[in-house]
Design a protein around this motif. Structure first.
Motif, mmCIF file in Angstrom:
data_model
loop_
_atom_site.group_PDB
_atom_site.id
_atom_site.type_symbol
_atom_site.label_atom_id
_atom_site.label_comp_id
_atom_site.label_asym_id
_atom_site.label_seq_id
_atom_site.Cartn_x
_atom_site.Cartn_y
_atom_site.Cartn_z
ATOM 1 N N ALA A 285 0.826 -1.199 0.000
ATOM 2 C CA ALA A 285 0.000 0.000 0.000
ATOM 3 C C ALA A 285 0.863 1.253 0.000
ATOM 4 C CB ALA A 285 -0.930 -0.008 1.217
ATOM 5 N N LEU A 286 2.180 1.069 0.023
ATOM 6 C CA LEU A 286 3.089 2.217 0.067
ATOM 7 C C LEU A 286 3.832 2.324 -1.257
ATOM 8 C CD1 LEU A 286 4.600 1.647 3.626
ATOM 9 C CD2 LEU A 286 2.752 3.209 2.983
ATOM 10 N N SER A 287 4.287 3.532 -1.542
ATOM 11 C CA SER A 287 5.056 3.731 -2.772
ATOM 12 C C SER A 287 6.354 4.454 -2.456
ATOM 13 C CB SER A 287 4.236 4.568 -3.761
ATOM 14 O OG SER A 287 4.115 5.879 -3.253
ATOM 15 N N LEU A 288 7.289 4.323 -3.355
ATOM 16 C CA LEU A 288 8.564 5.029 -3.244
ATOM 17 C C LEU A 288 8.678 6.001 -4.408
ATOM 18 C CD1 LEU A 288 11.515 2.577 -2.448
ATOM 19 C CD2 LEU A 288 10.302 4.141 -0.931
ATOM 20 N N SER A 289 9.146 7.205 -4.127
ATOM 21 C CA SER A 289 9.443 8.125 -5.232
ATOM 22 C C SER A 289 10.757 8.819 -4.917
ATOM 23 C CB SER A 289 8.306 9.137 -5.404
ATOM 24 O OG SER A 289 8.004 9.725 -4.159
ATOM 25 N N PRO A 290 11.431 9.328 -5.939
ATOM 26 C CA PRO A 290 12.714 9.990 -5.707
ATOM 27 C C PRO A 290 12.526 11.198 -4.780
ATOM 28 C CG PRO A 290 12.365 9.588 -8.029
ATOM 29 C CD PRO A 290 11.084 9.260 -7.351
ATOM 30 N N ALA A 291 13.554 11.537 -4.018
ATOM 31 C CA ALA A 291 13.459 12.608 -3.027
ATOM 32 C C ALA A 291 13.104 13.933 -3.670
ATOM 33 C CB ALA A 291 14.774 12.730 -2.266
ATOM 34 N N ASP A 292 13.531 14.145 -4.920
ATOM 35 C CA ASP A 292 13.319 15.461 -5.537
ATOM 36 C C ASP A 292 12.027 15.539 -6.325
ATOM 37 O OD1 ASP A 292 14.017 13.701 -7.433
ATOM 38 O OD2 ASP A 292 15.873 14.709 -8.054
ATOM 39 N N ALA A 293 11.227 14.459 -6.343
ATOM 40 C CA ALA A 293 9.991 14.485 -7.115
ATOM 41 C C ALA A 293 8.984 15.461 -6.518
ATOM 42 C CB ALA A 293 9.380 13.088 -7.189
ATOM 43 N N GLY A 294 9.117 15.728 -5.212
ATOM 44 C CA GLY A 294 8.260 16.726 -4.572
ATOM 45 C C GLY A 294 6.817 16.351 -4.524
ATOM 46 N N GLU A 295 6.498 15.044 -4.428
ATOM 47 C CA GLU A 295 5.105 14.628 -4.331
ATOM 48 C C GLU A 295 4.511 15.098 -3.016
ATOM 49 O OE1 GLU A 295 3.546 11.478 -5.910
ATOM 50 O OE2 GLU A 295 5.001 11.196 -7.522
ATOM 51 N N PRO A 296 3.251 15.539 -3.024
ATOM 52 C CA PRO A 296 2.636 16.002 -1.783
ATOM 53 C C PRO A 296 2.301 14.819 -0.876
ATOM 54 C CG PRO A 296 1.038 16.053 -3.555
ATOM 55 C CD PRO A 296 2.334 15.639 -4.176
ATOM 56 N N ASP A 297 2.135 15.068 0.416
ATOM 57 C CA ASP A 297 1.727 14.082 1.412
ATOM 58 C C ASP A 297 2.629 12.856 1.424
ATOM 59 O OD1 ASP A 297 -0.314 15.745 1.995
ATOM 60 O OD2 ASP A 297 -1.805 14.656 0.774
ATOM 61 N N THR A 298 3.900 13.049 1.229
ATOM 62 C CA THR A 298 4.823 11.920 1.336
ATOM 63 C C THR A 298 5.865 12.246 2.396
ATOM 64 O OG1 THR A 298 6.167 12.841 -0.434
ATOM 65 C CG2 THR A 298 4.559 11.156 -1.048
#
Lengths: 354, 554
Positions: A285-298
């Motif tokens: 249920a969790l995801s990983l994104s690069p630190a600089d992607a700037g996704e909200p609520d992460t």
């Protein structure tokens, strides 16, 4: 002989000295149902099974078969099949005499009981093994003999104590499927205990989770996984990271390191839960994104380790407040030591009180 | 997983349990208790007499030191022999292995008789050495403490040998390899690894040797000379009419045995290890590296084999000697079948054989029934009297045979129902009862060990399949008990058929067993007849063993 029956345990309690091994256990197993009891060692699951079979007396509570109280009935009059953990095959009897023993006890004439034993041996894939000695069999074959011996008496209820624990992992996978198919085909009522939830999920219709002598929750495997009733079940069933959260009105705020994320929540039977709770974060249920992607609520974190686990990579990510979460990612999106952000991609999220 | 808990008892089983406890209380505990009580019949008077008697003090001291030296001697023979046979390959190894336990197969009195034929004043070896040395007198005399120790060492080293051999059999060579890999040389490995791990086995064997030596009656009785040991002193005192003091002596002997038991058990338990599961298996047998040792070991092995076999051979040889014809020659000069012919036809000869066999069958049958039930209850059931039952079944093992006999003699010498006494002395029944008592710990412990190996869930499995108590007993428990039952019953039967120590105290002319008759023949210098009877006894023991092997295989 009557076919499969329904079994009920009502308030079963068993003490050994000062310790309460089984504490007011209630379970209902419908006719033709496969119910598994899972729990760590010492949780009281084997004692519960032994009480169900009449091998152990209950200090309180009752055992019902098709609604009839059989609590005091000795095992030899219950007509339950039991498969023991170490199989308990009689070492001095041949395979077919082992299987025929229950028929011998019922006064069935020798030619008939041998032919019936051979027939049951054939259904478990051991046709022709009848005259062999028990010692000449492999572990998997011994287990089949133990099952055949329990089946030949056409049991009202089949009990199995850790039926797969003595098998190697590959054989174990195969046997899970074979057991389920066999039980289904024979329309058996079966109760089995295991410490391995994978066994329970693969074979059982419903699963009861036991801890410290109590049944914590009973439900279908997917219900247990999606909506555990308490922290212990959430931690025991599947992999999960438990994170503190505040719940109100079907929503919860999951706060880690000062960053809050609101999610829809799921509880068993939709029971409302308010106040301080724990959110059950499953790896998928969790995801990983690069630190600089700037996704909200992460939440920012650092990859502490990763491991290839077949269908996905299993990441352990250390978050800012020290929480260690497990994340399943389908691809290799980061390396050890990389800075990443962890987000919730699947809702609702299960929450548990305590 | 915890072992399946033993079952609670049905009413009928509980009744059986208490019936067995009563039987054992009456036969095993009561006579011993009566002896202890009898020793206090005059307050401390008998005890004071015991302490003040120089003869009694000497007997106690002699018993203890002879036992200690016997233990040392048995270890000195048994340990090296076990290592030699387990670790080395040499010509004659198989022959040596085959005869290494032979002395244990010799009934006690027969062993002593054989030693007289071989090493006694007119024995074959004695005379041969005398002739070689051209001496006027025998080079040694087979009497006194060292003669007793010689017999003990010869017969009792077998315990040490068997226990150490078993220990070496289970010994994992991976431990030695690990120590060697860490730089330990051969001596260090032996001292630091192998011997400490064998300590429990050695302690158990030493206990057996000590107990057997302490209770040893036959050797001191026959060629103790003027030497006093407790076991013989008891009988002497009793014959002299000082019954009270003989009770004190009996109590002291039994107490010494119990003290030794506790001491050695402590030693055994303090050093108990769980050996790792087999990694490397048993080390391979190697040849000796030094050429000198290689040359020496084969003749040495041959010599040992000869020494071990000689007593048997000698008894059989003398069995063919004509009574009275063997006087000053090294070997008996005239050979005949007369002794065996008389044995087969003369009722005076035949009746002791018949007596011994009948009493043995009676006692062993009772052992089989009672001890199987006792072992089942001890191992598979849980009830309030279980500890008591186990203790009662083990008690005769800790009490020397002489003490058991004195207890029976002083308890069953009159009929008095309020105190549960029945007159058995002077009747046929007293000896079968004594043999039964001596067999109780042998059969019970053997059946117990078989049952302990049984998977406890087998019984549950059978009951779950619908078997009633009788079917469970017949098809599950008894088959599991069987190997121990056969072995234990054989051991009990072998002990009973050659029994001498309790017999010499309790026999009556009408139920005279073989051993007593052999002694009578020896006293009449009818060596041929004594040897023929001894040969028959050896043959019976051999037959029992053979039958047991067949039963075990079936």
């Amino acid at each position: 002989m009557a076919g499969a029956g329904s079994l009920a345990l009502r308030g079963i309690t068993r003490r050994f000295g000062d310790t309460v091994a089984v504490d007011g256990v209630c379970l209902e197993i419908a006719e033709g149902e496969l119910l598994a009891i899972v729990g760590a060692s010492g949780s009281g699951k084997t004692t519960t099974l032994r009480i169900a079979g009449g091998y152990e007396p209950a200090d309180a509570g009752s055992v019902l078969l098709d609604g009839e109280d059989i609590t005091l009935r000795p095992p030899q009059h219950r007509n339950f099949g039991m498969v023991f953990q170490q199989y308990a095959l009689f070492p001095h009897l041949s395979v077919e005499n082992n299987v025929a023993f229950g028929l011998e006890a019922r006064g069935v004439a020798r030619p008939e009981r041998l032919s019936r034993a051979r027939a049951v041996l054939a259904t478990v894939g051991l046709a022709g093994a009848g005259p062999r000695t028990v010692q000449s069999l492999s572990g998997g074959e011994q287990q089949r003999v133990a099952i055949a011996r329990a089946l030949v008496i056409e049991p009202r209820v089949l009990l199995l104590d850790e039926p797969l624990s003595n098998l190697d992992p590959t054989l174990r996978e195969t046997m899970r499927e074979e057991l389920r198919a066999l039980f289904r085909h024979q329309r058996l009522t079966a109760l089995f205990v295991t410490h391995d939830q994978a066994d329970a999920f693969a074979i059982a219709d419903r699963v009861a989770v036991m801890r410290l002598g109590c049944v914590l929750q009973v439900g279908t495997p997917d219900a247990l996984y999606a909506t555990p009733a308490c922290r212990a079940v959430a931690a025991f069933v599947g992999r999960a990271t438990l994170v503190p959260a505040q719940a109100e009105g079907g929503l919860a705020a999951v706060t880690i390191g000062g960053i809050a994320r609101r999610v829809r929540v799921a509880t068993p039977d939709g029971a409302p839960l308010t106040g301080a709770v724990f959110a059950v974060l499953r790896p998928e249920a969790l995801s990983l994104s690069p630190a600089d992607a700037g996704e909200p609520d992460t939440w920012p974190g650092i990859v502490r380790s990763l491991r290839f686990a077949g269908a996905a990579y299993a990441y352990h990510v250390g978050l800012a407040d020290g929480t260690d979460v497990e994340v399943a990612a389908p691809e290799r999106v980061a390396a050890e030591g990389d800075r990443v952000r962890v987000g919730i991609i699947r809702e609702p999220v299960a929450v548990v009180g305590d | 997983m915890a072992p399946a808990p033993a079952r609670r008892l049905a009413v009928s089983t509980r009744l059986a349990a208490w019936a067995l406890i009563l039987v054992l209380l009456w036969s095993v505990a009561y006579p011993n208790a009566a002896v202890v009580a009898g020793s206090f019949a005059h307050g401390l008077g008998y005890w004071r007499a015991f302490i003040e008697s120089p003869a009694d003090r000497e007997a106690l001291w002699t018993s203890v030191w002879i036992s200690v030296v016997s233990v040392v001697a048995a270890c000195a023979i048994g340990v090296p022999l076990a290592f030699l046979l387990a670790r080395r390959e040499f010509p004659g190894r198989r022959a040596l292995r085959a005869v290494a336990t032979l002395p244990a197969a010799l009934p006690p009195l027969v062993g002593v008789v054989a030693f007289i034929f071989l090493y006694g004043e007119s024995g074959v070896i004695t005379r041969a050495v005398q002739a070689v040395l051209h001496r006027e007198t025998p080079p040694w005399s087979l009497s006194g403490a060292w003669a007793i120790i010689f017999v003990h060492a010869y017969t009792l080293y077998v315990y040490v040998f068997l226990f150490i051999s078993a220990g070496l059999e289970n010994y994992d060579s991976a431990l030695d390899e690990a120590a060697a890999g860490l730089g330990a040389g051969r001596v260090r490995r032996l001292v630091r690894i192998t011997l400490p791990l064998l300590m429990p086995a050695l302690a158990a064997a030493m206990l057996l040797v000590f107990m057997a030596s302490l209770g040893s009656f036959t050797a001191p009785y026959i060629f103790g000379g003027g030497l006093r040991v407790l076991a013989t002193q008891i009988v002497t005192t009793r014959l002299n009419g000082a019954v009270g003091v003989s009770y004190v002596e009996t109590t002291v002997l039994a107490l010494s045995a119990v003290v030794a038991l506790v001491l050695f058990r402590w030693l055994e338990r303090r050093r108990q290890y769980v050996l790792p599961s087999k990694g490397g298996g048993r080390p391979a047998r190697r040849r000796f590296r030094s050429p000198a040792l290689r040359l020496a070991v084969a003749p040495l092995a041959a010599a040992i084999v000869l020494v071990l076999v000689l007593p048997h051979l000698m008894v059989i040889l003398v069995a063919f000697a004509r009574d009275g014809a063997w006087t000053t020659q090294i070997l008996p000069p005239v050979y005949t079948l007369d002794n065996f012919r008389r044995l087969a036809t003369d009722p005076a000869f035949l009746s002791p054989v018949r007596n011994s066999v009948a009493m043995t069958l009676l006692a062993t049958t009772a052992n089989v029934i009672v001890c199987t039930a006792v072992a089942i209850l001890i191992v598979l059931r849980r009830f309030a009297g279980r500890g008591l039952l186990a203790a009662l079944a083990a008690l005769p093992w800790a009490v020397p045979a002489t003490a058991i006999a004195i207890g029976l003699a002083s308890t069953f010498n009159r009929t008095d129902l309020p105190t549960a006494r029945i007159l058995l002395i002077g009747t046929f029944w007293i000896l079968p009862l004594a043999y039964f008592i001596r067999g109780v710990p042998l059969v019970t412990s053997a059946v117990e060990s078989s049952l302990r190996q049984m998977d406890a869930s087998l019984e549950d499995a059978a009951r779950g399949l619908g078997a009633n108590a009788w079917l469970v007993l017949r098809r599950v428990i008894l088959p599991a008990a069987r190997p121990g039952l056969v072995a234990g019953a054989t051991l009990a039967a072998i002990t009973a058929v050659g029994e001498f120590v309790a017999s010499v105290v309790l026999y009556t002319h009408a139920n005279r067993p073989i051993s007593i008759d052999i002694l009578a023949q020896m006293r009449d210098f009818a060596f041929g007849s004594a040897a023929a009877e001894s040969t028959l006894l050896i043959a019976i023991v051999f037959l029992f063993t053979l039958a047991a092997r067949e039963r075990a295989r079936a």
